[in-house]
Design a protein around this motif. Structure first.
Motif, PDB file in Angstrom:
ATOM      1  N   ARG A  17       0.815  -1.212   0.000  1.00 51.61           N
ATOM      2  CA  ARG A  17       0.000   0.000   0.000  1.00 51.61           C
ATOM      3  C   ARG A  17       0.852   1.266   0.000  1.00 51.61           C
ATOM      4  N   ARG A  32       1.168   3.200  -3.202  1.00 52.13           N
ATOM      5  CA  ARG A  32       0.048   4.003  -3.713  1.00 52.13           C
ATOM      6  C   ARG A  32      -0.466   4.922  -2.599  1.00 52.13           C
ATOM      7  N   GLU A  78      -0.708   8.078  -2.246  1.00 47.84           N
ATOM      8  CA  GLU A  78      -1.546   9.231  -2.569  1.00 47.84           C
ATOM      9  C   GLU A  78      -3.023   8.856  -2.659  1.00 47.84           C
ATOM     10  N   SER A  79      -3.314   7.594  -2.901  1.00 47.43           N
ATOM     11  CA  SER A  79      -4.710   7.190  -3.067  1.00 47.43           C
ATOM     12  C   SER A  79      -5.310   6.571  -1.811  1.00 47.43           C
ATOM     13  N   LEU A  80      -4.532   6.470  -0.746  1.00 45.33           N
ATOM     14  CA  LEU A  80      -5.027   5.810   0.466  1.00 45.33           C
ATOM     15  C   LEU A  80      -5.969   6.712   1.252  1.00 45.33           C
ATOM     16  N   GLY A  81      -6.927   6.087   1.913  1.00 43.45           N
ATOM     17  CA  GLY A  81      -7.783   6.757   2.883  1.00 43.45           C
ATOM     18  C   GLY A  81      -7.637   6.085   4.237  1.00 43.45           C
ATOM     19  N   ASP A 114      -8.066   2.389   4.581  1.00 45.32           N
ATOM     20  CA  ASP A 114      -7.084   1.521   3.929  1.00 45.32           C
ATOM     21  C   ASP A 114      -5.898   1.172   4.817  1.00 45.32           C
ATOM     22  N   SER A 173      -4.035  12.322   5.865  1.00 48.26           N
ATOM     23  CA  SER A 173      -2.997  12.551   4.866  1.00 48.26           C
ATOM     24  C   SER A 173      -1.874  11.543   5.078  1.00 48.26           C
TER      25      SER A 173
END
Length: 509
Positions: A234, A237, A239-242, A245, A265
């Protein structure tokens, strides 16, 4: 061509404190930042005791403490059990007036500093970018892009690069930034949470396998900051994590239930220290000079320490005729500390995030046995507090510390004595002499001739316990570190010190 003695590039906490400290000493500044205003997100949260001591000299400490949340203790958890507690009050009550960890979000912090600077008549020039500069020997000429897109040349005697890890000043002076980048990434989240850990107002750190999480509360009602790591695929990636996740096992292990996420962030963490803090008339300050793991909440505080160390030296040169060589001591003192700090935080980060069976065994089996034993010892608790609070920072190996009286050496932070609050006179940002006991008549006359305040305190058991010697003289720098200590309080010893380091350029302007 606008001209100020000091041009500051970067208006984060480091640049703002540098501007405040210089302005308070009567040095005009110009401070610019390419951002449109103070930050709206907060990575830096912790304000350490040493920073609050220095803020007290700016009459800022009370306002910062009132606006933040005081954390009296940090709790360590593994495998769902609370293993140890470091109580700041018991460890630091005789060391500093600020025996706690303060949580104060960086965005609020910056707005307060901007307001204080404006009250002194200095406004930050937002949306103003430094494109580069030329060091012409006797002055700096910087090229600025103004908010309307036009360009302007700005002359200054000195330039301070406070613009963070991507500092244009560092790139232009050709300073290296050796170090590396961790494979894992950090996440930060402002959340509302419930559970016993969220309601007691204390900090909590969980070490469960390689899933690390820390909780820093903003209040006692469950609002706070979560900090954790992501180390598997993970991280590629980020920048795409919330928030959904990232791993939650460490969060759950301390009994936290996240009810709402207000802000989330991710960011990569580097560990680097520049090889030059100064080149000619340009200086690097804060993250422009060093970046490291946030373990221990040291980053912003270290940048503020840089700013104050540099500020009094610039004032001595610009206003009091001190030699330019005094400015070389900025790198000598602050880079040595940054190297040690990066090494320490790197070890801490590597320990809490290492993967594999042996690492898990050390964290979940050995640490739970050793940490309670260590934290139960007064000496260990005090050492841990001194290190985290930055009250341990000293400049013994630097070029400006001389002499020893009692246990206090040149280069030490002046010990605080609770019974007499001997830090009170430090609100006057100036050189001063302290004597604990009776000062000889000759010393008082010498201080008067030099324009240096002499403060005498009746000697008592608390002074001896703090390491101070009866009747000794301690010459203090404007940043409250001991410059010279003499057991006999001889004015000729202090005079010789000033001749060596400041060329007698000390009388107030």
């Amino acid at each position: 061509m606008p001209r100020e003695p000091v041009l500051i590039v970067g208006a984060g906490p480091t640049g703002l404190v540098l501007a405040l400290w210089l302005t308070r000493q009567g040095v005009p500044v110009r401070i610019v930042d390419k951002a449109s205003g103070p930050g709206t997100a907060s990575r830096a949260m912790a304000v350490q005791a040493r920073t609050l001591e220095l803020y007290r000299q700016l009459d800022l400490a009370d306002a910062v403490v009132a606006s933040g949340h005081t954390i009296p203790a940090i709790n360590l958890w593994t495998t769902g059990r609370q293993r140890a507690t470091l109580s700041f009050g018991s460890a630091g009550q005789d060391l500093t007036p600020y025996a706690f960890l303060l949580v104060y979000p960086q965005d609020q912090h910056e707005r307060l500093l901007v307001a204080r600077l404006q009250a002194l008549g200095v406004g930050v020039e937002w949306r103003t970018d430094c494109l580069g500069f030329e060091d012409r020997g006797e002055r700096i000429v910087a090229q600025l892009r103004l908010p309307d897109g036009s360009e302007q040349a700005c002359e200054a005697a000195y330039l301070a690069g406070c613009g963070g890890a991507r500092s244009v000043v560092r790139h232009q002076i050709g300073a290296g930034f050796p170090g590396g980048t961790y494979d894992k990434i950090f996440y930060v989240a402002d959340v509302d949470a419930s559970g016993p850990a969220a309601a007691n107002g204390q900090a909590h750190i969980a070490l469960d396998h390689a899933d690390f999480a820390a909780w820093l509360p903003y209040n006692d009602q469950g609002r706070g900051r979560l900090i954790g790591v992501v180390g598997d695929e993970r991280a590629q990636r980020a920048e795409s994590l919330g928030f959904d996740d990232v791993g939650h096992s460490a969060i759950a292990s301390v009994g936290l239930q996240v009810r709402q996420v207000h802000w989330f962030s991710t960011y990569r963490v580097h560990h680097r220290v520049t090889d030059h803090y100064r080149r000619g008339r340009a200086f690097l300050v804060g993250d422009a000079a060093h970046v490291h793991s946030p373990a221990g909440g040291q980053g912003m505080n270290t940048g503020i320490g840089d700013a104050i160390n540099l500020a009094w030296k610039l004032a001595a040169v610009l206003q009091h005729g001190a030699p330019d060589a005094l400015l070389d001591s900025y790198e000598a003192e602050r880079r040595a500390f940054a190297l040690k700090l990066v090494e320490t935080t790197d070890r801490m980060f590597s320990f809490v995030t290492a993967e594999g069976r042996f690492a898990d065994f050390m964290r979940t089996r050995i640490a739970p046995l050793l940490v309670p034993l260590a934290s139960g010892a007064d000496a260990v608790r005090e050492y841990a507090f001194r290190m985290v609070s930055q009250t341990m920072i000293s400049y013994h190996a630097g070029p400006l510390g001389e002499g020893q009286a009692g246990e206090v050496r040149g280069g030490d932070r002046l010990p605080w004595v609770r019974t007499t609050d001997n830090h009170g006179p430090l609100a006057d940002i100036a050189w001063q002499v302290h004597v604990y006991g009776e000062a000889p008549d000759g010393l008082a006359a010498w201080c008067a001739s030099q324009g240096i305040a002499l403060h005498q305190f009746p000697f008592g058991p608390a002074h001896g316990a703090a390491g101070l010697a009866r009747g000794a003289a301690y010459l203090l720098r404007p940043d409250s570190y001991v410059a010279c200590a003499d057991p006999q309080a001889r004015s000729e010893v202090l005079q010789a010190y000033l001749e060596r380091h400041l060329a007698l350029g000390l009388r107030p302007g």
